[in-house]
Design an enzyme around this catalytic site. Structure first.
Site, PDB file in Angstrom:
ATOM      1  CG  LEU A  34     -10.575   2.286  -7.757  1.00 31.98           C
ATOM      2  CD1 LEU A  34     -11.742   2.973  -8.697  1.00 31.98           C
ATOM      3  CD2 LEU A  34      -9.933   1.615  -7.627  1.00 31.98           C
ATOM      4  CG  HIS A  35     -13.992   7.566  -3.587  1.00 29.14           C
ATOM      5  ND1 HIS A  35     -12.517   9.044  -5.166  1.00 29.14           N
ATOM      6  CD2 HIS A  35     -14.651   8.846  -3.510  1.00 29.14           C
ATOM      7  CE1 HIS A  35     -13.586   9.441  -5.038  1.00 29.14           C
ATOM      8  NE2 HIS A  35     -14.911  10.090  -4.641  1.00 29.14           N
TER       9      HIS A  35
END
Length: 356
Positions: free
Chosen positions: A202-203
């Protein structure tokens, strides 16, 4: 033949590595790192472990606004091109480094080769989409990973210099998976069982910088019923506390970002992958692991069309529904990213067209 390769982020080095290997067997390559992404892991050890050539030039541009960063790259990479006088310039993907390398070369009348040409998310709010489109329109060679990418270019009136080579990431994953099997101990280090956990990444800014989206995603992570591992990106980590968000699920192992070989091992052995990364979607396909993508669109439309990847946006209920129910029979999925020889096909085409 002298090829000048411009890259700026770790994923681009991984993509460039198999192409660099074949270039250096038969021609000369000058590798330029713009410094777009500063990464402590981009040390000599990183290059040695993955058998990647160390860049001949490091431009140390660093993080800036899009305009300032691209402008500084243009100026610095132009100096290198004037000095080296390459026969062509090779760029990868869709970063500011990609666009800067392509624009600098085209203004110096040096032909540009774009690897991963023709990808489209059709979301012009993404800076990557602008970089892709502009780079394709100034390139002499457009090396496409899939037939879909070729069709996208045709739609935009680009037919000359378009070559369907397959995906260099398939070349890279095949090579690096062997290294990962020999060197990575990440599963035993974390106490994970092959096929028994969900891998989460998740970025992407559209998720981390939007409080509503990030809240939905963290809510889903906190309800995951399966063991999971999340290498927490610094951007994501920095957004949680100010928003009052916290990952409290005891099933989720939060770890520091991992190296590429460890990441490959985590991908290959996962039961499912939950991600907002473009590269991880494709690596999930190569690893034959069902992928759940927390975005509203994807450049890798083939993976969705073939039923190996499902788009769930940032909807908590859709994420959990997919984690529970999304299954894939990979024995029925055709190979659409080539035969693992994209690097050789790219070099063969360049040498043929340049008369070398």
């Amino acid at each position: 033949m002298k090829v000048l390769t411009v890259v700026g982020a770790r994923p681009q080095f991984i993509k460039a590595a198999p192409v660099s290997r074949v270039i250096r067997e038969r021609a000369q390559e000058v590798l330029v790192h713009t410094g777009q992404h500063y990464d402590k892991s981009m040390s000599d050890v990183f290059f040695e472990e993955l058998h990647i050539p160390v860049p001949e030039y490091h431009l140390h541009v660093g993080s800036k606004s899009h305009g300032a960063q691209t402008g500084e790259m243009l100026s610095k990479v132009e100096e290198v091109m004037l000095k080296e006088k390459p026969d062509c310039v090779l760029v990868y993907g869709d970063t500011n480094s990609t666009l800067a390398g392509a624009l600098a070369a085209s203004k110096l009348h040096i032909p540009v080769a774009h690897v991963e040409a023709g990808l489209r998310s059709f979301n012009r709010r993404m800076p990557e989409e602008i970089n892709r489109v502009l780079t394709d329109h100034v390139s002499e060679w457009l090396f496409c990973p899939t037939p879909t990418a070729v069709r996208h270019l045709q739609t935009e009136g680009i037919t000359k210099g378009v070559h369907l080579t397959g995906d260099v990431m398939l070349d890279a994953v095949a090579y690096n998976s062997r290294l990962a099997n020999d060197k990575s101990t990440i599963l035993s280090d974390l106490g994970l069982e092959a096929g028994g956990y969900v891998l989460i990444t998740l970025h992407r800014a559209e998720n981390t910088d939007d409080p509503a989206r990030l809240s939905q995603i963290i809510g889903a992570i906190n309800e995951l019923p399966l063991p999971a591992v999340l290498p927490l990106h610094p951007r994501t980590k920095g957004k949680l506390a100010p928003l009052g968000l916290e990952i409290t699920n005891p099933n989720v192992k939060l770890i520091e970002p991992v190296g590429y070989l460890d990441m490959l091992q985590l991908e290959v052995n996962a039961k499912k992958i939950l991600t907002d990364s473009g590269g991880v979607q494709k690596e999930a396909f190569f690893a034959k692991v069902p992928c759940i993508t927390m975005r509203d669109e994807t450049e890798w439309t083939e993976t969705v069309e073939l039923g190996t990847n499902v788009l769930v946006g940032a909807d908590q209920s859709k994420i959990l529904e997919a984690v529970h129910g999304f299954e894939v029979d990979f024995s029925q999925v055709p190979e659409v990213f080539g035969d693992g020889r994209a690097s050789e096909k790219i070099l063969d085409q360049l040498m043929k067209d340049l008369g070398k």
